[in-house]
Scaffold this motif. Structure first.
Motif, PDB file in Angstrom:
ATOM      1  N   VAL A 166      12.152  -3.976  -4.631  1.00 40.39           N
ATOM      2  CA  VAL A 166      12.014  -2.557  -4.263  1.00 40.39           C
ATOM      3  C   VAL A 166      11.876  -2.457  -2.746  1.00 40.39           C
ATOM      4  O   VAL A 166      11.147  -3.254  -2.134  1.00 40.39           O
ATOM      5  N   PRO A 167      12.568  -1.507  -2.098  1.00 40.85           N
ATOM      6  CA  PRO A 167      12.476  -1.353  -0.639  1.00 40.85           C
ATOM      7  C   PRO A 167      11.039  -1.093  -0.196  1.00 40.85           C
ATOM      8  O   PRO A 167      10.268  -0.435  -0.907  1.00 40.85           O
ATOM      9  N   PRO A 168      10.646  -1.579   0.980  1.00 35.97           N
ATOM     10  CA  PRO A 168       9.274  -1.379   1.475  1.00 35.97           C
ATOM     11  C   PRO A 168       9.014   0.080   1.847  1.00 35.97           C
ATOM     12  O   PRO A 168       9.932   0.848   2.093  1.00 35.97           O
ATOM     13  N   LEU A 169       7.745   0.416   1.894  1.00 44.78           N
ATOM     14  CA  LEU A 169       7.320   1.763   2.251  1.00 44.78           C
ATOM     15  C   LEU A 169       6.880   1.813   3.706  1.00 44.78           C
ATOM     16  O   LEU A 169       6.453   0.808   4.279  1.00 44.78           O
ATOM     17  N   THR A 170       6.953   2.987   4.288  1.00 42.75           N
ATOM     18  CA  THR A 170       6.358   3.201   5.602  1.00 42.75           C
ATOM     19  C   THR A 170       4.867   3.462   5.397  1.00 42.75           C
ATOM     20  O   THR A 170       4.402   3.694   4.268  1.00 42.75           O
ATOM     21  N   LEU A 171       4.117   3.432   6.481  1.00 40.37           N
ATOM     22  CA  LEU A 171       2.679   3.701   6.381  1.00 40.37           C
ATOM     23  C   LEU A 171       2.439   5.090   5.818  1.00 40.37           C
ATOM     24  O   LEU A 171       1.573   5.284   4.948  1.00 40.37           O
ATOM     25  N   TRP A 172       3.175   6.076   6.300  1.00 37.85           N
ATOM     26  CA  TRP A 172       2.994   7.453   5.829  1.00 37.85           C
ATOM     27  C   TRP A 172       3.271   7.565   4.334  1.00 37.85           C
ATOM     28  O   TRP A 172       2.566   8.255   3.608  1.00 37.85           O
ATOM     29  N   GLN A 173       4.312   6.880   3.858  1.00 41.14           N
ATOM     30  CA  GLN A 173       4.629   6.887   2.434  1.00 41.14           C
ATOM     31  C   GLN A 173       3.522   6.204   1.629  1.00 41.14           C
ATOM     32  O   GLN A 173       3.134   6.678   0.563  1.00 41.14           O
ATOM     33  N   TYR A 174       3.021   5.099   2.167  1.00 42.89           N
ATOM     34  CA  TYR A 174       1.978   4.360   1.443  1.00 42.89           C
ATOM     35  C   TYR A 174       0.706   5.189   1.282  1.00 42.89           C
ATOM     36  O   TYR A 174       0.022   5.109   0.257  1.00 42.89           O
ATOM     37  N   LEU A 175       0.390   6.004   2.297  1.00 48.43           N
ATOM     38  CA  LEU A 175      -0.827   6.824   2.221  1.00 48.43           C
ATOM     39  C   LEU A 175      -0.761   7.858   1.102  1.00 48.43           C
ATOM     40  O   LEU A 175      -1.787   8.425   0.722  1.00 48.43           O
ATOM     41  N   GLY A 176       0.423   8.109   0.577  1.00 45.54           N
ATOM     42  CA  GLY A 176       0.557   9.048  -0.532  1.00 45.54           C
ATOM     43  C   GLY A 176       0.666   8.370  -1.878  1.00 45.54           C
ATOM     44  O   GLY A 176       0.861   9.042  -2.900  1.00 45.54           O
ATOM     45  N   THR A 177       0.515   7.044  -1.908  1.00 45.15           N
ATOM     46  CA  THR A 177       0.687   6.309  -3.157  1.00 45.15           C
ATOM     47  C   THR A 177      -0.608   6.241  -3.965  1.00 45.15           C
ATOM     48  O   THR A 177      -1.716   6.344  -3.424  1.00 45.15           O
ATOM     49  N   ALA A 178      -0.441   6.003  -5.257  1.00 46.45           N
ATOM     50  CA  ALA A 178      -1.592   5.805  -6.136  1.00 46.45           C
ATOM     51  C   ALA A 178      -2.324   4.520  -5.778  1.00 46.45           C
ATOM     52  O   ALA A 178      -3.547   4.428  -5.951  1.00 46.45           O
ATOM     53  N   ASP A 179      -1.603   3.537  -5.276  1.00 41.84           N
ATOM     54  CA  ASP A 179      -2.217   2.261  -4.905  1.00 41.84           C
ATOM     55  C   ASP A 179      -3.301   2.465  -3.843  1.00 41.84           C
ATOM     56  O   ASP A 179      -4.406   1.923  -3.965  1.00 41.84           O
ATOM     57  N   PHE A 180      -2.996   3.256  -2.820  1.00 41.14           N
ATOM     58  CA  PHE A 180      -3.962   3.506  -1.751  1.00 41.14           C
ATOM     59  C   PHE A 180      -5.145   4.320  -2.255  1.00 41.14           C
ATOM     60  O   PHE A 180      -6.309   3.980  -2.004  1.00 41.14           O
ATOM     61  N   TRP A 181      -4.868   5.397  -2.979  1.00 38.38           N
ATOM     62  CA  TRP A 181      -5.946   6.290  -3.402  1.00 38.38           C
ATOM     63  C   TRP A 181      -6.797   5.707  -4.515  1.00 38.38           C
ATOM     64  O   TRP A 181      -7.992   5.989  -4.596  1.00 38.38           O
ATOM     65  N   GLU A 182      -6.215   4.875  -5.354  1.00 40.41           N
ATOM     66  CA  GLU A 182      -7.011   4.234  -6.402  1.00 40.41           C
ATOM     67  C   GLU A 182      -8.051   3.306  -5.788  1.00 40.41           C
ATOM     68  O   GLU A 182      -9.227   3.325  -6.160  1.00 40.41           O
ATOM     69  N   ALA A 183      -7.618   2.489  -4.819  1.00 41.37           N
ATOM     70  CA  ALA A 183      -8.542   1.565  -4.161  1.00 41.37           C
ATOM     71  C   ALA A 183      -9.609   2.316  -3.370  1.00 41.37           C
ATOM     72  O   ALA A 183     -10.787   1.945  -3.371  1.00 41.37           O
ATOM     73  N   THR A 184      -9.203   3.391  -2.690  1.00 44.13           N
ATOM     74  CA  THR A 184     -10.137   4.164  -1.870  1.00 44.13           C
ATOM     75  C   THR A 184     -11.168   4.893  -2.721  1.00 44.13           C
ATOM     76  O   THR A 184     -12.378   4.812  -2.482  1.00 44.13           O
ATOM     77  N   ALA A 185     -10.692   5.607  -3.747  1.00 43.12           N
ATOM     78  CA  ALA A 185     -11.594   6.380  -4.601  1.00 43.12           C
ATOM     79  C   ALA A 185     -12.536   5.471  -5.377  1.00 43.12           C
ATOM     80  O   ALA A 185     -13.698   5.820  -5.613  1.00 43.12           O
ATOM     81  N   GLU A 186     -12.056   4.301  -5.760  1.00 37.60           N
ATOM     82  CA  GLU A 186     -12.874   3.340  -6.508  1.00 37.60           C
ATOM     83  C   GLU A 186     -14.114   2.947  -5.703  1.00 37.60           C
ATOM     84  O   GLU A 186     -15.213   2.805  -6.250  1.00 37.60           O
TER      85      GLU A 186
END
Length: 237
Positions: free
Chosen positions: A59-79
């Motif tokens: 899968v093509p890589p994401l930019t930082l801005w795209q990553y900040l909108g991912t479930a991966d980022f928010w799941e780790a943060t909210a946890e």
């Protein structure tokens, strides 16, 4: 000449005002800046780790801005937010009810504690508005700190669940498993509770250790410590 002197006085006044502001708010400013620094660090580290995982699945890589909108980022943060707010909410609530003999983190058991004073008897005209208002407003305000912390915990808990199920379904999709799962269904899985409990236990361990260590250890100048010369038994001067 007068204008130059006036400008110099204004600059000096501004400098003194800034120094005064920094001194009066240094603790919160440092904490919030550290929060921002570490959140940025988390975002970049998470981006690299996430893109490495995407690469293994073609899968093509994401930019930082795209990553900040991912479930991966928010799941780790909210946890993590969730466990912190639960810890602090429970700590504030339990320290109002329970004691630990000799601990700087506990009220005194056999002495008057100012925090237990009835706010309705105060004569201080500078008291917060809810105190002067009285009634149910005062009753609510009397527990507003724990209410705010538990509200933040609930928000983070639901954000953890919402982003967690999105992350879970995305990971399954990368492995060729396509199916539907609601947030409430995900909250019934062992994965969700494993993520929650692994953070909660560490938070209460750290608080428990602080409560016990503050009985016998000191940090001069810190309000989280007893005075260095004070006996281990706080009830004895």
């Amino acid at each position: 000449m007068l204008d130059t002197k006036r400008d110099a006085r204004n600059m000096l006044g501004d400098k003194q005002a800034m120094i005064k502001f920094l001194k009066e708010n240094g603790l919160s400013l440092v904490m919030l800046n550290l929060f921002g620094i570490f959140l940025v660090g988390q975002a970049f580290a998470g981006l690299f780790a996430h893109n490495a995982d995407l690469f293994t699945h073609g899968v093509p890589p994401l930019t930082l801005w795209q990553y900040l909108g991912t479930a991966d980022f928010w799941e780790a943060t909210a946890e993590n937010w969730e466990s912190e707010f639960l810890q602090m909410g429970m700590y504030v609530f339990l320290t109002a009810l329970l004691f630990q003999k000799g601990s700087a983190e506990s009220k005194r058991i056999y002495a008057h504690n100012e925090v237990d004073a009835d706010p309705r008897r105060t004569k201080n005209r500078f008291s917060p508005w809810p105190v002067r208002r009285g009634g149910w407003v005062l009753k609510l305000y009397s527990h507003s700190l724990s209410i705010a912390l538990f509200t933040l915990f609930l928000f983070s808990f639901l954000l953890h669940a919402y982003s967690g199920v999105r992350k879970y379904l995305q990971m399954e999709a990368r492995h060729g498993h396509e199916y539907e799962m609601s947030m409430w269904q995900y909250m019934g899985t062992s994965q969700f509770w494993f993520e929650a409990f692994q953070n909660w236990q560490s938070e209460f361990l750290s608080v428990g250790v602080l409560v016990l260590l503050s009985v016998v250890l000191r940090e001069r100048g810190s309000p989280e410590s007893k005075p260095v010369a004070m006996s281990h038994n706080r009830e004895v001067a």
